[in-house]
Scaffold this motif. Structure first.
Motif, PDB file in Angstrom:
ATOM      1  N   TYR A  96      22.232  25.154  40.338  1.00  0.00           N
ATOM      2  CA  TYR A  96      23.375  25.656  39.582  1.00  0.00           C
ATOM      3  C   TYR A  96      24.140  24.504  38.938  1.00  0.00           C
ATOM      4  CZ  TYR A  96      22.858  30.332  41.568  1.00  0.00           C
ATOM      5  OH  TYR A  96      22.380  31.564  41.920  1.00  0.00           O
ATOM      6  N   PHE A  97      24.336  23.433  39.709  1.00  0.00           N
ATOM      7  CA  PHE A  97      25.030  22.255  39.171  1.00  0.00           C
ATOM      8  C   PHE A  97      24.276  21.692  37.972  1.00  0.00           C
ATOM      9  CE2 PHE A  97      26.655  21.973  43.601  1.00  0.00           C
ATOM     10  CZ  PHE A  97      28.015  21.963  43.326  1.00  0.00           C
ATOM     11  N   MET A  98      22.978  21.579  38.106  1.00  0.00           N
ATOM     12  CA  MET A  98      22.160  21.017  37.027  1.00  0.00           C
ATOM     13  C   MET A  98      22.217  21.887  35.776  1.00  0.00           C
ATOM     14  SD  MET A  98      21.116  18.138  38.043  1.00  0.00           S
ATOM     15  CE  MET A  98      19.991  17.796  36.711  1.00  0.00           C
ATOM     16  N   LYS A  99      22.072  23.180  35.942  1.00  0.00           N
ATOM     17  CA  LYS A  99      22.124  24.092  34.805  1.00  0.00           C
ATOM     18  C   LYS A  99      23.513  24.064  34.164  1.00  0.00           C
ATOM     19  CE  LYS A  99      20.645  27.371  32.088  1.00  0.00           C
ATOM     20  NZ  LYS A  99      19.640  27.183  31.065  1.00  0.00           N
ATOM     21  N   ALA A 100      24.552  24.052  34.984  1.00  0.00           N
ATOM     22  CA  ALA A 100      25.928  23.996  34.463  1.00  0.00           C
ATOM     23  C   ALA A 100      26.133  22.731  33.642  1.00  0.00           C
ATOM     24  CB  ALA A 100      26.928  24.063  35.616  1.00  0.00           C
ATOM     25  N   ASN A 101      25.651  21.619  34.130  1.00  0.00           N
ATOM     26  CA  ASN A 101      25.769  20.352  33.407  1.00  0.00           C
ATOM     27  C   ASN A 101      24.980  20.408  32.095  1.00  0.00           C
ATOM     28  OD1 ASN A 101      26.729  17.620  33.275  1.00  0.00           O
ATOM     29  ND2 ASN A 101      24.612  16.993  33.639  1.00  0.00           N
ATOM     30  N   GLU A 102      23.794  20.971  32.167  1.00  0.00           N
ATOM     31  CA  GLU A 102      22.920  21.062  30.994  1.00  0.00           C
ATOM     32  C   GLU A 102      23.563  21.875  29.863  1.00  0.00           C
ATOM     33  OE1 GLU A 102      19.013  23.675  30.170  1.00  0.00           O
ATOM     34  OE2 GLU A 102      18.805  22.269  31.847  1.00  0.00           O
ATOM     35  N   ILE A 103      24.255  22.953  30.195  1.00  0.00           N
ATOM     36  CA  ILE A 103      24.836  23.799  29.148  1.00  0.00           C
ATOM     37  C   ILE A 103      26.259  23.379  28.760  1.00  0.00           C
ATOM     38  CG2 ILE A 103      23.358  25.769  29.689  1.00  0.00           C
ATOM     39  CD1 ILE A 103      25.722  27.094  31.083  1.00  0.00           C
ATOM     40  N   GLY A 104      26.781  22.350  29.394  1.00  0.00           N
ATOM     41  CA  GLY A 104      28.081  21.820  28.984  1.00  0.00           C
ATOM     42  C   GLY A 104      29.283  22.426  29.674  1.00  0.00           C
ATOM     43  N   VAL A 105      29.120  22.867  30.925  1.00  0.00           N
ATOM     44  CA  VAL A 105      30.251  23.378  31.691  1.00  0.00           C
ATOM     45  C   VAL A 105      31.184  22.209  31.999  1.00  0.00           C
ATOM     46  CG1 VAL A 105      30.929  24.350  33.929  1.00  0.00           C
ATOM     47  CG2 VAL A 105      29.025  25.344  32.650  1.00  0.00           C
ATOM     48  N   TYR A 106      32.473  22.431  31.774  1.00  0.00           N
ATOM     49  CA  TYR A 106      33.473  21.384  31.992  1.00  0.00           C
ATOM     50  C   TYR A 106      33.695  21.093  33.470  1.00  0.00           C
ATOM     51  CZ  TYR A 106      38.087  19.344  32.507  1.00  0.00           C
ATOM     52  OH  TYR A 106      39.130  18.552  32.890  1.00  0.00           O
ATOM     53  N   ARG A 107      33.838  22.137  34.287  1.00  0.00           N
ATOM     54  CA  ARG A 107      34.120  21.937  35.705  1.00  0.00           C
ATOM     55  C   ARG A 107      33.449  23.034  36.507  1.00  0.00           C
ATOM     56  NH1 ARG A 107      38.820  19.619  38.222  1.00  0.00           N
ATOM     57  NH2 ARG A 107      38.815  18.189  36.472  1.00  0.00           N
ATOM     58  N   TYR A 108      33.012  22.709  37.700  1.00  0.00           N
ATOM     59  CA  TYR A 108      32.357  23.622  38.634  1.00  0.00           C
ATOM     60  C   TYR A 108      33.198  23.594  39.899  1.00  0.00           C
ATOM     61  CZ  TYR A 108      28.123  25.697  40.765  1.00  0.00           C
ATOM     62  OH  TYR A 108      27.197  26.522  41.360  1.00  0.00           O
ATOM     63  N   ILE A 109      33.870  24.708  40.222  1.00  0.00           N
ATOM     64  CA  ILE A 109      34.793  24.760  41.353  1.00  0.00           C
ATOM     65  C   ILE A 109      34.234  25.691  42.424  1.00  0.00           C
ATOM     66  CG2 ILE A 109      37.118  25.397  42.101  1.00  0.00           C
ATOM     67  CD1 ILE A 109      38.090  24.752  39.273  1.00  0.00           C
ATOM     68  N   GLN A 110      34.234  25.207  43.664  1.00  0.00           N
ATOM     69  CA  GLN A 110      33.727  25.987  44.795  1.00  0.00           C
ATOM     70  C   GLN A 110      34.769  27.000  45.274  1.00  0.00           C
ATOM     71  OE1 GLN A 110      30.272  25.149  44.743  1.00  0.00           O
ATOM     72  NE2 GLN A 110      30.472  25.271  46.937  1.00  0.00           N
ATOM     73  N   LYS A 111      34.281  28.176  45.699  1.00  0.00           N
ATOM     74  CA  LYS A 111      35.128  29.164  46.365  1.00  0.00           C
ATOM     75  C   LYS A 111      35.242  28.777  47.826  1.00  0.00           C
ATOM     76  CE  LYS A 111      34.272  33.261  43.556  1.00  0.00           C
ATOM     77  NZ  LYS A 111      33.693  34.607  43.542  1.00  0.00           N
ATOM     78  N   PRO A 112      36.281  29.144  48.506  1.00  0.00           N
ATOM     79  CA  PRO A 112      37.390  29.937  47.996  1.00  0.00           C
ATOM     80  C   PRO A 112      38.206  29.116  46.983  1.00  0.00           C
ATOM     81  CG  PRO A 112      37.886  29.229  50.230  1.00  0.00           C
ATOM     82  CD  PRO A 112      36.481  28.782  49.924  1.00  0.00           C
ATOM     83  N   LEU A 113      38.595  29.783  45.922  1.00  0.00           N
ATOM     84  CA  LEU A 113      39.298  29.133  44.831  1.00  0.00           C
ATOM     85  C   LEU A 113      40.707  28.745  45.228  1.00  0.00           C
ATOM     86  CD1 LEU A 113      39.531  28.303  41.841  1.00  0.00           C
ATOM     87  CD2 LEU A 113      40.250  30.644  41.357  1.00  0.00           C
TER      88      LEU A 113
END
Length: 136
Positions: A96-113
């Motif tokens: 998920y981290f790799m795909k998020a980085n590949e598509i240009g996601v700014y930030r990836y935050i873990q739950k619980p938010l």
């Protein structure tokens, strides 16, 4: 952190868990100018493409029916590559981290938010303090 910097922003918030959606949409609506709420990735993509609001940020869960958050953001980025997107998830798999980085996601935050973490991420972006790519 200055929440006043956030009051003029329009946010698209995508979350399929109704309890979480209700809780955070109430909080977000008190901080941002406008918050659109979508219940899955398909609805989120439709909102992004068809809504009268020019969104400043997309905040989305990852695991959802119809279209997951990663797929939705990938399609949103095809329409507007510059839109900053934040993914929120309970899943910490490296793929998920790799795909998020590949598509240009700014930030990836873990739950619980932690809502303050979300506000800080948006505020940091608005202040130009961080690059758009996530750190792995």
């Amino acid at each position: 952190m200055n929440l006043k910097n956030l009051k003029d922003l329009n946010i698209l918030y995508v979350e399929d868990d109704k309890v979480v959606q209700d809780l955070f949409s109430t909080i977000l609506s008190k901080v941002f100018a406008h918050v659109s709420i979508a219940s899955d990735g398909k609805e989120g993509l439709d909102f992004f493409i068809n809504n009268k609001y020019k969104y400043d940020f997309v905040v989305s869960d990852v695991k959802m029916p119809e279209l997951d958050g990663l797929e939705m953001i990938e399609k949103i980025k095809e329409v507007d590559p510059s839109i900053p997107c934040i993914l929120i998830t309970a899943h910490g798999e490296f793929d998920y981290f790799m795909k998020a980085n590949e598509i240009g996601v700014y930030r990836y935050i873990q739950k619980p938010l932690d809502i303050n973490e979300l506000f800080e991420a948006i505020n940091d972006f608005q202040s130009g303090l961080e690059v758009k790519k996530i750190d792995l």
